[in-house]
Design an enzyme around this catalytic site. Sequence first.
Site, short mmCIF file in Angstrom:
data_model
loop_
_atom_site.label_atom_id
_atom_site.label_comp_id
_atom_site.label_asym_id
_atom_site.label_seq_id
_atom_site.Cartn_x
_atom_site.Cartn_y
_atom_site.Cartn_z
N ASN A 78 -4.85 -2.84 7.83
CA ASN A 78 -4.62 -3.38 6.48
C ASN A 78 -5.85 -4.06 5.86
O ASN A 78 -5.86 -4.32 4.66
CB ASN A 78 -3.42 -4.35 6.48
CG ASN A 78 -2.07 -3.66 6.63
OD1 ASN A 78 -1.13 -4.20 7.20
ND2 ASN A 78 -1.96 -2.45 6.10
N GLY A 129 4.40 -3.24 -1.82
CA GLY A 129 3.53 -2.74 -2.89
C GLY A 129 4.32 -1.93 -3.89
O GLY A 129 4.19 -2.12 -5.11
N ASP A 151 8.05 -2.74 5.30
CA ASP A 151 7.21 -1.92 4.42
C ASP A 151 7.84 -1.75 3.04
O ASP A 151 9.05 -1.75 2.91
CB ASP A 151 6.99 -0.54 5.08
CG ASP A 151 5.82 0.20 4.46
OD1 ASP A 151 4.99 -0.44 3.77
OD2 ASP A 151 5.73 1.42 4.66
C1 IPE Z 1 2.51 -0.94 8.28
O1 IPE Z 1 2.64 -0.61 6.95
C2 IPE Z 1 1.95 -2.34 8.41
C3 IPE Z 1 2.83 -3.42 8.00
C4 IPE Z 1 4.06 -3.30 7.56
C5 IPE Z 1 2.28 -4.73 8.13
P1 IPE Z 1 1.49 0.17 6.15
O2 IPE Z 1 1.98 0.27 4.75
O3 IPE Z 1 0.19 -0.49 6.38
O4 IPE Z 1 1.48 1.59 6.87
P2 IPE Z 1 1.10 3.02 6.31
O5 IPE Z 1 -0.26 2.90 5.72
O6 IPE Z 1 2.11 3.38 5.28
O7 IPE Z 1 1.18 3.91 7.50
C1 IPE Z 2 4.03 -3.92 3.70
O1 IPE Z 2 4.16 -3.51 2.37
C2 IPE Z 2 3.27 -5.22 3.84
C3 IPE Z 2 1.90 -5.07 4.40
C4 IPE Z 2 1.39 -3.98 4.83
C5 IPE Z 2 1.09 -6.29 4.45
P1 IPE Z 2 3.08 -2.58 1.68
O2 IPE Z 2 2.09 -3.43 0.96
O3 IPE Z 2 2.51 -1.61 2.66
O4 IPE Z 2 3.98 -1.80 0.63
P2 IPE Z 2 3.75 -0.30 0.13
O5 IPE Z 2 3.84 0.57 1.34
O6 IPE Z 2 2.42 -0.26 -0.52
O7 IPE Z 2 4.88 -0.08 -0.84
MG MG Z 3 3.12 0.26 3.19
#
Ligand code: IPE
Ligand code: IPE
Ligand code: MG
Length: 248
Positions: free
Chosen positions: A83, A38, A35
């Site tokens: 997602n 983003g 995680d």
């Molecule tokens: C969990 O992360 C899913 C993956 C890492 C693929 P998210 O970013 O989707 O989870 P939340 O929304 O913070 O709980």
């Molecule tokens: C995890 O990183 C990857 C996926 C969920 C595909 P994020 O995209 O959730 O990163 P943040 O949480 O927005 O920083």
């Molecule tokens: Mg995330």
Amino acid sequence: MSWVSRLNNLRRFRSRSEDFLFTAEPPRYVAVIMDGNGRWAAGKRLPAIAGHREGAQALKRSIRACRRAGVKELTVYAFSTENWQRPRAEVEALMDMFTELINKEVPELHEQQVRVRFIGRRAQLSKQIRSRINWAEELTGGNREMRLFIAFNYGGRAEIADAAAAAAGAGFTGDEKEFGKFMYAPEMHDPELLIRTSGEQRISNFLLWQCAYSELYFSDKLWPDFDATDLEAAFEVFNRRSRRFGAR
Ligand code: IPE
Ligand code: IPE
Ligand code: MG
């Protein structure tokens, strides 16, 4: 400068930690919620997909590091059933990136004797991705060095619901061990250690059945910054934990 060349410039300055020597005894079965892609991208004023691309590099590093350290099974959360709710452009870019990654990286994983297996609901995926998944699983099916499980369009509740549906049709009698055989990858062991990066401290619908007694480790590092030294730190913490499984 385009974001692609800015990303390449950034990469040039990253420490690879390829030759990092593990001293901590590794757990055999490790799971990771990757995680923070983003936020990594936002912090550098890059689009989210740039974070996902850098996250893919971090995954490559971690696979190699786990294999070198002696981890037997690594299960990573790549895309959750939730997602899909993200902006369409991000989802589409991610799907393209996954297809490209499978094509490019699986032959190398095969050389490293890594067996690749996907867990998740496949029916919702494009035909193209499904065919790449099948190809990757067939190509690497005989490998013995390490097992890599990629949770893709995966949800823990979806898995349990799918298992319940399969069990209902198979004369299931209520035995816990037997229920485990209806999971997406029945050969997968329960993770001993579950790592989540980016400072969030939640499960987000990952491996709900399998993590009943996993040790949880939360790192503040964003996934694209996570490297072998962070992995070793997690292993060291794990080795100091006392696992009781409810007993004395
Ligand atoms: C969990 O992360 C899913 C993956 C890492 C693929 P998210 O970013 O989707 O989870 P939340 O929304 O913070 O709980
Ligand atoms: C995890 O990183 C990857 C996926 C969920 C595909 P994020 O995209 O959730 O990163 P943040 O949480 O927005 O920083
Ligand atoms: Mg995330």
